[in-house]
Design a protein around this motif. Structure first.
Motif, PDB file in Angstrom:
ATOM      1  N   GLY A   3      -7.578   6.910   2.840  1.00  0.00           N
ATOM      2  CA  GLY A   3      -8.246   6.388   4.038  1.00  0.00           C
ATOM      3  C   GLY A   3      -9.733   6.143   3.879  1.00  0.00           C
ATOM      4  O   GLY A   3     -10.493   6.239   4.848  1.00  0.00           O
ATOM      5  N   CYS A   4     -10.171   5.777   2.667  1.00  0.00           N
ATOM      6  CA  CYS A   4     -11.612   5.574   2.451  1.00  0.00           C
ATOM      7  C   CYS A   4     -12.131   4.300   3.128  1.00  0.00           C
ATOM      8  O   CYS A   4     -13.327   4.164   3.365  1.00  0.00           O
ATOM      9  CB  CYS A   4     -11.915   5.516   0.955  1.00  0.00           C
ATOM     10  SG  CYS A   4     -11.256   4.036   0.146  1.00  0.00           S
ATOM     11  N   GLY A   5     -11.247   3.347   3.394  1.00  0.00           N
ATOM     12  CA  GLY A   5     -11.644   2.127   4.095  1.00  0.00           C
ATOM     13  C   GLY A   5     -12.197   1.023   3.204  1.00  0.00           C
ATOM     14  O   GLY A   5     -12.587  -0.043   3.693  1.00  0.00           O
ATOM     15  N   CYS A  37     -10.676  -0.979   1.146  1.00  0.00           N
ATOM     16  CA  CYS A  37      -9.845  -2.189   1.235  1.00  0.00           C
ATOM     17  C   CYS A  37     -10.044  -2.884   2.583  1.00  0.00           C
ATOM     18  O   CYS A  37     -10.002  -4.111   2.668  1.00  0.00           O
ATOM     19  CB  CYS A  37      -8.374  -1.844   1.018  1.00  0.00           C
ATOM     20  SG  CYS A  37      -7.748  -0.613   2.175  1.00  0.00           S
ATOM     21  N   CYS A  94      -2.902   6.786  -0.468  1.00  0.00           N
ATOM     22  CA  CYS A  94      -4.108   6.353   0.265  1.00  0.00           C
ATOM     23  C   CYS A  94      -4.840   7.556   0.876  1.00  0.00           C
ATOM     24  O   CYS A  94      -4.226   8.409   1.503  1.00  0.00           O
ATOM     25  CB  CYS A  94      -3.694   5.376   1.370  1.00  0.00           C
ATOM     26  SG  CYS A  94      -5.019   4.980   2.522  1.00  0.00           S
ATOM     27  N   CYS A 104      -9.478  -0.420  -4.776  1.00  0.00           N
ATOM     28  CA  CYS A 104      -8.970   0.852  -4.230  1.00  0.00           C
ATOM     29  C   CYS A 104      -9.240   1.971  -5.245  1.00  0.00           C
ATOM     30  O   CYS A 104      -8.729   1.932  -6.367  1.00  0.00           O
ATOM     31  CB  CYS A 104      -7.472   0.761  -3.953  1.00  0.00           C
ATOM     32  SG  CYS A 104      -6.776   2.366  -3.496  1.00  0.00           S
ATOM     33  N   PRO A 105     -10.030   2.982  -4.884  1.00  0.00           N
ATOM     34  CA  PRO A 105     -10.376   4.029  -5.859  1.00  0.00           C
ATOM     35  C   PRO A 105      -9.186   4.905  -6.237  1.00  0.00           C
ATOM     36  O   PRO A 105      -9.221   5.594  -7.259  1.00  0.00           O
ATOM     37  CB  PRO A 105     -11.450   4.854  -5.126  1.00  0.00           C
ATOM     38  CG  PRO A 105     -11.228   4.590  -3.676  1.00  0.00           C
ATOM     39  CD  PRO A 105     -10.667   3.213  -3.571  1.00  0.00           C
ATOM     40  N   GLU A 106      -8.130   4.872  -5.418  1.00  0.00           N
ATOM     41  CA  GLU A 106      -6.962   5.720  -5.681  1.00  0.00           C
ATOM     42  C   GLU A 106      -5.827   4.953  -6.361  1.00  0.00           C
ATOM     43  O   GLU A 106      -4.749   5.511  -6.575  1.00  0.00           O
ATOM     44  CB  GLU A 106      -6.442   6.315  -4.355  1.00  0.00           C
ATOM     45  CG  GLU A 106      -7.480   7.098  -3.574  1.00  0.00           C
ATOM     46  CD  GLU A 106      -8.013   8.292  -4.350  1.00  0.00           C
ATOM     47  OE1 GLU A 106      -7.204   8.957  -5.020  1.00  0.00           O
ATOM     48  OE2 GLU A 106      -9.238   8.529  -4.296  1.00  0.00           O
ATOM     49  N   ALA A 132      -4.299   3.241   5.274  1.00  0.00           N
ATOM     50  CA  ALA A 132      -4.435   1.780   5.290  1.00  0.00           C
ATOM     51  C   ALA A 132      -3.094   1.127   5.604  1.00  0.00           C
ATOM     52  O   ALA A 132      -2.060   1.512   5.059  1.00  0.00           O
ATOM     53  CB  ALA A 132      -4.945   1.303   3.935  1.00  0.00           C
ATOM     54  N   ILE A 161       0.847  -1.203   0.000  1.00  0.00           N
ATOM     55  CA  ILE A 161       0.000   0.000   0.000  1.00  0.00           C
ATOM     56  C   ILE A 161       0.879   1.249   0.000  1.00  0.00           C
ATOM     57  O   ILE A 161       1.774   1.381   0.845  1.00  0.00           O
ATOM     58  CB  ILE A 161      -0.923   0.010   1.239  1.00  0.00           C
ATOM     59  CG1 ILE A 161      -1.805  -1.246   1.237  1.00  0.00           C
ATOM     60  CG2 ILE A 161      -1.785   1.277   1.264  1.00  0.00           C
ATOM     61  CD1 ILE A 161      -2.593  -1.464   2.516  1.00  0.00           C
ATOM     62  N   ALA A 217      -3.912   2.847  -5.037  1.00  0.00           N
ATOM     63  CA  ALA A 217      -2.773   2.980  -4.119  1.00  0.00           C
ATOM     64  C   ALA A 217      -2.133   1.626  -3.792  1.00  0.00           C
ATOM     65  O   ALA A 217      -1.151   1.573  -3.057  1.00  0.00           O
ATOM     66  CB  ALA A 217      -3.251   3.648  -2.824  1.00  0.00           C
ATOM     67  N   ILE A 218      -2.708   0.547  -4.321  1.00  0.00           N
ATOM     68  CA  ILE A 218      -2.232  -0.780  -3.898  1.00  0.00           C
ATOM     69  C   ILE A 218      -1.667  -1.564  -5.081  1.00  0.00           C
ATOM     70  O   ILE A 218      -2.277  -1.634  -6.149  1.00  0.00           O
ATOM     71  CB  ILE A 218      -3.372  -1.580  -3.219  1.00  0.00           C
ATOM     72  CG1 ILE A 218      -3.995  -0.741  -2.085  1.00  0.00           C
ATOM     73  CG2 ILE A 218      -2.843  -2.909  -2.678  1.00  0.00           C
ATOM     74  CD1 ILE A 218      -5.128  -1.409  -1.339  1.00  0.00           C
TER      75      ILE A 218
HETATM   76  S1  SF4 Z   1      -8.976   1.479  -0.638  1.00  0.00           S
HETATM   77 FE1  SF4 Z   1      -7.129   2.597  -1.224  1.00  0.00          FE
HETATM   78  S2  SF4 Z   1      -7.524   4.708  -0.632  1.00  0.00           S
HETATM   79 FE2  SF4 Z   1      -9.061   3.454   0.402  1.00  0.00          FE
HETATM   80  S3  SF4 Z   1      -8.143   3.015   2.428  1.00  0.00           S
HETATM   81 FE3  SF4 Z   1      -7.564   1.335   1.076  1.00  0.00          FE
HETATM   82  S4  SF4 Z   1      -5.572   1.928   0.225  1.00  0.00           S
HETATM   83 FE4  SF4 Z   1      -6.490   3.760   1.096  1.00  0.00          FE
END
Ligand code: SF4
Ligand code: SF4
Length: 387
Positions: free
Chosen positions: A325-327, A329, A323, A363-365, A346, A318, A367-368
Motif C-alpha cells: 500500500g505504498c501508493g 503505482c 502489496c 512497484c518496490p515490492e 492497490a 496486482i 507485486a505487479i
Molecule cells: S506500488 Fe506495489 S506495493 Fe505500492 S501500492 Fe502499488 S502494488 Fe502496492
C-alpha cells in the motif's frame, strides 16, 4: 481564383485543412488564425491547399490538374508547406511522389510545429496559445453536446498502441502472465511488435525529435511535473525521412535509439506506437514517450475533450498479498487506473488500464505483473457539465 480576396483564400484553405484527420474542426477564427500564423499571407500556398479540396493525397500529375500550376511551382510550394508542417511529401513504396495535406492535429500541423527545436519567438507562443484555444473549444463542444457525441466517440478506432515496459527499476524482467484465452485472436494483434527492441530492430531509418506535447506546454509556461526529457519522439522509415528533411528531427542509430528509450523508461514514460490509419498490422510510423502530466491524448481525455482509445496486449495484475500500500503505482499510473482500497491495497480498474507496465516497473515490492491478451481500451471523457 486570382481575384479572390485574401480572407476568402484563408477560409477556403481552412475548409480543406479542418476536414483532414480523425478530428474534424470547424472553420472559425481560431482555425483560420492558426493557418494565418503558418502560411503568412502566401496566396500561392493558400491556392495550393485549396487544390486538395477533393483529394487529400495527390501525385504530381494529379496536383498539376487540380491546381493548374506548373511542376516547378508545385515543387516550390509543396516544399515550403512541408517545412511549415502542413504537407507530407514523400514517395510511396512504389517510388511515386505523393503529396498529402495534413490535419491540424493527430497527426499533423501541431505535432510537427512543436517537435523541432523550439525557437522561443512570439509566433511560436501565439501558435501554442491558438492550439490551446482549439483544444478548449473542442472540450466545450463535447461537454455541451455530450450525449450526442457518445455514439460517435464509441466508433473511434484506437489512436495509439501501448508497447509495455519490460523491466523493473532494478533491471529485472517484469513478470508476464500468458493466457490461453481459447478465443480467436485477430491477426493484426498477433503481428504487432510487443517490445521496443523488436520495433527498433526492424527499421533502418530512425529519427528522433522532441516531444511536441511537453514542448508546446513549456511554451505555454508549464514545466513537466515529471521533469521528463523531451528529445524522445521517434519516427520511422518514410516518416523519419520526412521529419529529418523538414528539420523536425535528426537521424539516430539503433543503439542511440535504444539508449534514449531506456532513459525514457527511467523517467517513467509510456511508449505509445502509432500505425498508419490506426491499422496495427502495418509497421509503426512513430513512437511517443508520454508522461502523465503533458501528453495531449491523456490530457484531452482527463479534461473532458476526448475519449481514451488505445490498443494494448497487456493488463496489469496486482498481487494484493504482496502489496504494502505504498501508493507508488497510484501516483504513477498515467490513466489513474489504480486506487488504494479500504484495506490499503492497490486495486486496478481493468477498463482504464492500457497495460503500459509503469506500475510494475516502479512497484518496490514487485507485486505487479502484466497479463497478455489483446484489448481495446475505451474510456469516455468525464462529463464536466450538465448543459
Ligand atoms: S506500488 Fe506495489 S506495493 Fe505500492 S501500492 Fe502499488 S502494488 Fe502496492
Ligand atoms: S494500471 Fe496504469 S500504470 Fe499499470 S499498466 Fe495499467 S495503465 Fe499502466
Amino acid at each position: 481564383m486570382q481575384n479572390s480576396g485574401l480572407d476568402e483564400k484563408y477560409e477556403r484553405a481552412a475548409s480543406v485543412i479542418c476536414k483532414q484527420g480523425i478530428i474534424p474542426f470547424p472553420v472559425n477564427n481560431i482555425t483560420i488564425g492558426i493557418i494565418k500564423e503558418v502560411v503568412e499571407d502566401n496566396k500561392d500556398e493558400l491556392d495550393l491547399i485549396w487544390a486538395f479540396r477533393d483529394k487529400p493525397s495527390q501525385t504530381l500529375e494529379e496536383l498539376k490538374n487540380s491546381s493548374g500550376l506548373t511542376e516547378d511551382k508545385i515543387e516550390e510550394l509543396t516544399a515550403s508547406l512541408a517545412k511549415k508542417g502542413l504537407l507530407f511529401n514523400q514517395p510511396s513504396s512504389a517510388g511515386i511522389m505523393v503529396y498529402r495535406i495534413l490535419p491540424l492535429m493527430t497527426v499533423g500541423l501541431m505535432e510537427y510545429r512543436f517537435m523541432g527545436k523550439l525557437k522561443g519567438d512570439e509566433k511560436e507562443k501565439r501558435l501554442a496559445h491558438l492550439f490551446q484555444d482549439l483544444i478548449t473549444q473542442m472540450r466545450d463542444q463535447v461537454q455541451k453536446n455530450y450525449d450526442a457525441f457518445v455514439p460517435l466517440l464509441k466508433q473511434m478506432p484506437p489512436i495509439d498502441r501501448t508497447v509495455p515496459l519490460r523491466k523493473t527499476e532494478d533491471g529485472k524482467p517484469i513478470r508476464i502472465i500468458s493466457v490461453d484465452r481459447q478465443i480467436e485472436t485477430p491477426t493484426e494483434v498477433i503481428l504487432a511488435s510487443q517490445s521496443i527492441e523488436e520495433i527498433i530492430d526492424k527499421f533502418d531509418e530512425i529519427a528522433v525529435g522532441h516531444c511536441f506535447c511537453r514542448q508546446r506546454r513549456s511554451v505555454l509556461g508549464h514545466s513537466c511535473s515529471l521533469g521528463a526529457p523531451t528529445e524522445n519522439c521517434f519516427t520511422f522509415g518514410k516518416s523519419a525521412r520526412h521529419t529529418v528533411a523538414q528539420g523536425f528531427a535528426r537521424m539516430v542509430s539503433k543503439e542511440e535509439a535504444l539508449e534514449i528509450m531506456k532513459q525514457a523508461e527511467e523517467a517513467g514514460l509510456v511508449h505509445k506506437a502509432f500505425h498508419p490509419n490506426s491499422k496495427i498490422s502495418r509497421p509503426e510510423t512513430s513512437i511517443c514517450n508520454c508522461c502523465k502530466d503533458c501528453c495531449d491524448t491523456l490530457r484531452l481525455w482527463r479534461e473532458g475533450a476526448f475519449p481514451l482509445v488505445n490498443a494494448t496486449n497487456y493488463l496489469s495484475i496486482i498481487d494484493q498479498d504482496i502489496c504494502v500500500g505504498c501508493g507508488e503505482c497510484v501516483d504513477r499510473c498515467p490513466t489513474d487506473a489504480i486506487v488504494l482500497n479500504d484495506e490499503g491495497k492497490a486495486e486496478r480498474d481493468e477498463n482504464a488500464c492500457f497495460g503500459c507496465g509503469i506500475c510494475a516497473r516502479f512497484c518496490p515490492e514487485e507485486a505487479i505483473s502484466l497479463q497478455e491478451g489483446p484489448r481495446k481500451v475505451f474510456v469516455l471523457p468525464p462529463r464536466l457539465r450538465t448543459s
